[in-house]
Design an enzyme around this catalytic site. Structure first.
Site, mmCIF file in Angstrom:
data_model
loop_
_atom_site.group_PDB
_atom_site.id
_atom_site.type_symbol
_atom_site.label_atom_id
_atom_site.label_comp_id
_atom_site.label_asym_id
_atom_site.label_seq_id
_atom_site.Cartn_x
_atom_site.Cartn_y
_atom_site.Cartn_z
ATOM 1 C CG LEU A 24 -4.270 9.718 5.301
ATOM 2 C CD1 LEU A 24 -5.026 9.093 6.467
ATOM 3 C CD2 LEU A 24 -2.806 9.924 5.658
ATOM 4 N N GLY A 27 -9.162 5.522 -3.828
ATOM 5 C CA GLY A 27 -9.658 4.334 -4.500
ATOM 6 C C GLY A 27 -10.822 4.681 -5.399
ATOM 7 N N GLY A 28 -11.475 3.657 -5.907
ATOM 8 C CA GLY A 28 -12.569 3.876 -6.836
ATOM 9 C C GLY A 28 -13.771 4.553 -6.203
ATOM 10 C CB VAL A 32 -8.740 7.786 3.025
ATOM 11 C CG1 VAL A 32 -8.567 7.833 4.548
ATOM 12 C CG2 VAL A 32 -9.753 6.706 2.644
ATOM 13 C CE LYS A 47 -13.976 4.668 1.245
ATOM 14 N NZ LYS A 47 -14.061 3.194 1.352
ATOM 15 C CD GLU A 93 -8.698 2.900 15.561
ATOM 16 O OE1 GLU A 93 -7.771 2.586 16.317
ATOM 17 O OE2 GLU A 93 -9.586 2.095 15.174
ATOM 18 C CB VAL A 95 -4.177 3.328 11.994
ATOM 19 C CG1 VAL A 95 -3.018 2.422 12.405
ATOM 20 C CG2 VAL A 95 -5.510 2.711 12.418
ATOM 21 C CG ASP A 137 -9.909 -5.252 -1.859
ATOM 22 O OD1 ASP A 137 -9.155 -5.993 -2.522
ATOM 23 O OD2 ASP A 137 -9.907 -4.010 -1.960
ATOM 24 C CG ASP A 161 -11.271 -0.014 1.531
ATOM 25 O OD1 ASP A 161 -12.520 0.038 1.446
ATOM 26 O OD2 ASP A 161 -10.523 0.404 0.644
#
Length: 314
Positions: A24, A27-28, A32, A47, A93, A95, A137, A161
């Protein structure tokens, strides 16, 4: 195993329970995946963290943060595996909907929809701030949109996040003076590397809502140096096209002085009023704006149109 950026775990079963499907986002800190909980027979978001000595404290902190928060506009944490056995992951969860960033690629949103998003996200931030947490963020890519199942509503919003969240007055997980966050949505105080406060999230949310209304990013500088200079030298332009009431709210939220910004609950109140009122953009190109609960007032001659800005790749 260490999880480099190129690894794809799609098709793998984690913890003898969670089947990983499509990726999905990335990132760093990790990747995910959309997954399926074979025990409870429901879709989940998983994640999977990249491993590194400097990230152990942060991934554990994110788990504790998510587990401590409960609100319909916050993503719910279901499970966590952060032990010695790799990979380390969180189960959250799922979404079923786009991010706000993806939705905005089709253009700006109607004002009533933005007001709904504003109320949802400000309520979420109120809960976060009451827990002594600063998200740090807030950006369209971290806003998940879900169809609310209510006639006349396009969607509701969830804030996701917390990977770089900061506990107010707690021991830092980053080096003092380090700039943390996404360049296009940093508050003026964030670019100086000082300890973040809840007002920094309010500023970032103001930029997100401004982009949702206009379809244009207020600060489009791609480099960190350019973002720092822009944030310290200018205020975001709030065009008259958004209307006087929206202009008042957004100008207050993006005040350069953190003390002049409203609280999250004041933003909730303002967003709810905007949902219930029919607002029209003023014909004048000059306006003085303010918001109850904030001392921010800015008078400016605002352009009715600005150039479309390039999308952020960070």
């Amino acid at each position: 195993m260490t999880l480099p950026r190129s690894d794809d775990l799609a098709g793998r079963l984690l913890g003898e329970r969670y089947e990983l499907a499509t990726r999905l986002g990335e990132g760093g800190m990790g990747v995910v995946y959309r997954g399926h909980d074979t025990m409870l027979r429901r879709d989940v978001a998983v994640k999977v963290f990249r491993d590194g000595a400097t990230e152990v404290a942060r991934t554990t902190s994110e788990t504790h943060l998510l587990a401590s928060l409960n609100h319909p506009a916050l993503v719910t944490l279901y499970d966590a595996h952060l032990g010695a056995e790799e990979p380390r992951y969180l189960v959250m969860e799922y979404v079923d909907g786009p991010t706000l960033d993806e939705r905005l690629r089709s253009g700006p949103l109607p004002r009533p929809v933005v007001a709904r998003v504003a109320a949802d996200l400000a309520e979420a931030l109120h809960v976060v701030h009451q827990a002594g947490i600063v998200h740090r963020d807030v950006k369209p890519a971290n806003v998940l949109l879900r169809a609310p199942g209510v006639a006349g509503e396009e969607f509701s919003a969830k804030l996701a996040d917390f990977g770089i969240a900061h506990l107010v007055d707690a021991t830092r997980l980053t080096t003092p003076g380090t700039i943390i966050g996404s360049a296009a949505y940093l508050s003026p105080e964030q670019v100086t590397g000082v300890d973040p406060r809840p007002s920094a999230d309010i500023y970032s949310l103001g930029l997100v809502l401004l982009e949702a209304l206009t379809g244009r990013r207020a600060f489009a500088q791609e480099g960190l140096r350019e973002a720092v200079l822009a944030r310290l030298s200018q205020d975001p332009v709030v065009p008259t096209e958004v209307g006087r009431e929206w202009g008042a709210l957004l100008t207050a939220m993006t005040a350069r002085d953190p003390a002049d910004r409203p609280t999250a609950m004041a933003v909730v109140d303002g967003a709810r009023r905007l949902r219930s009122e029919s607002t029209t953009a003023p014909t004048s190109s000059s306006a003085t704006v303010g918001i109850p609960g904030s001392s921010a007032t800015r008078t400016a001659v605002l352009p009715s149109e600005t150039a479309v800005l390039p999308s952020e790749t960070a």
